[in-house]
Design an enzyme around this catalytic site. Sequence first.
Site, PDB file in Angstrom:
ATOM      1  N   LYS A 101      37.740  50.433  67.211  1.00 22.38           N
ATOM      2  CA  LYS A 101      37.916  50.946  65.849  1.00 22.38           C
ATOM      3  C   LYS A 101      36.946  52.112  65.638  1.00 22.38           C
ATOM      4  CE  LYS A 101      41.067  48.157  64.359  1.00 22.38           C
ATOM      5  NZ  LYS A 101      42.388  48.662  63.979  1.00 22.38           N
ATOM      6  N   LYS A 143      54.569  45.611  64.100  1.00 23.72           N
ATOM      7  CA  LYS A 143      53.954  44.467  63.420  1.00 23.72           C
ATOM      8  C   LYS A 143      55.056  43.759  62.628  1.00 23.72           C
ATOM      9  CE  LYS A 143      49.172  45.816  62.529  1.00 23.72           C
ATOM     10  NZ  LYS A 143      48.818  46.893  63.435  1.00 23.72           N
TER      11      LYS A 143
HETATM   12  C1  0XW Z   1      45.858  45.304  62.320  1.00 27.63           C
HETATM   13  N1  0XW Z   1      44.559  45.350  62.940  1.00 27.63           N
HETATM   14  C2  0XW Z   1      43.553  45.656  61.957  1.00 27.63           C
HETATM   15  C3  0XW Z   1      44.323  43.994  63.482  1.00 27.63           C
HETATM   16  C4  0XW Z   1      44.874  43.988  64.836  1.00 27.63           C
HETATM   17  O1  0XW Z   1      44.116  43.238  65.723  1.00 27.63           O
HETATM   18  C5  0XW Z   1      44.925  45.451  65.244  1.00 27.63           C
HETATM   19  C6  0XW Z   1      44.489  46.251  64.105  1.00 27.63           C
HETATM   20  C7  0XW Z   1      45.155  47.611  64.018  1.00 27.63           C
HETATM   21  O2  0XW Z   1      45.123  48.296  63.001  1.00 27.63           O
HETATM   22  O3  0XW Z   1      45.705  48.102  65.021  1.00 27.63           O
HETATM   23 MG    MG Z   2      46.146  50.030  64.348  1.00 31.57          MG
END
Ligand code: 0XW
Ligand code: MG
Length: 368
Positions: free
Chosen positions: A163, A265
């Site tokens: 991140k 997602k």
């Molecule tokens: C959605 N997140 C914050 C959690 C996952 O582990 C990955 C991440 C993203 O933004 O890619």
């Molecule tokens: Mg991401």
Amino acid sequence: MKILKLTLYRVPLTSHVPYVMADGKACETVDTYILSIESDAGLTGWGEVCPIPHYLPAYAGGVPAAVADLAPVLLGADPVGPEALMARCHAHLQGHPYAKSLVDIALWDLTAKVAGLPLYRLLGGRQMAAAPLYHSITCIAPEEMARIAREAHAQGIRQFQAKLGADDDWQADVARLRAVREAIGPGPLLYGDWNCGATSLTGIRVGRAVADCDVMLEQPCESIEACAKVRHATGLPMKLDESVHDQESLLTAHRLDAMDVACVKLSKFGGVSAARAARDLCLHFKVAMVLEDTWGSDITTAALTHLAITIAPRYLLNVADLSGYVHPHVAPDGPRREAAQLKPAERPGLGVTPDPDVLGNPVATYGP
Ligand code: 0XW
Ligand code: MG
């Protein structure tokens, strides 16, 4: 077959390590919602959704309101064949894909239980034995991120998401990517995720400064156009996450030559049905996918794993072991990582049995 009863639960999930992203986005303890859909045949389907605050146009508080709104459509309806019933839900309540995600997941679980098959067999069948994991590293000091990367590497992880952007300091982000690359050595996949928190200028400067250390960039800016600009200026591969959330945005990203990897997602698209359609469009484009969800526990993790193994290995980059980042586990038989991989259960449906003690008292019930 008819739906008899809906029961909604709220369970706070706490991250093992406080998880920090750009623009002050964070999750330490966040609520997950879990829905059971009971049929008159004595079978129950389970769904889950866990939005992270400020992360997407999705918020946990919207879930009970949407389920209350959809209850009259669902009660008494035939749950077998999720897309037909979801079409009625979409006609009744437009939008709100995240809040429909847990309904759609529960309908797929129930349908697969009626068929007596593990869910992945209804989604196209197995194309890989198990899905490789990546590890997401919170945005903190470079040497701390390197330590987390080293630990995950020792456990067999070979794909790493660092991140970026939490302190709005592009040179710190360069140091993060360099420190993590040094910790994991050459070979493993490393990508830096700004979660929309950078300008194209910052994305380009960081990308150019780390161009020698084999990195992919993820969602530096909010718009697909700005991410495309960064991709073209740096020549680095790009994963799109927040800005691809439906068929239209995937088409735009493809048209603008903006992505090498698409993040699918479940709750961003609206559940298994919509994520499956996104899978098929990405396969048509020949774009690799990450299969995951925003956050969540065992039901979400099981659902994404079932869909992930229906993808040919070349096009499945990785999956997230979301339930491995948080506690409590909501189901003792949920998917658990083995050799840095996840596999779905061979039991009918998702193959997860939530623990009533972890679920606690329902926040709402509909039906008798
Ligand atoms: C959605 N997140 C914050 C959690 C996952 O582990 C990955 C991440 C993203 O933004 O890619
Ligand atoms: Mg991401």
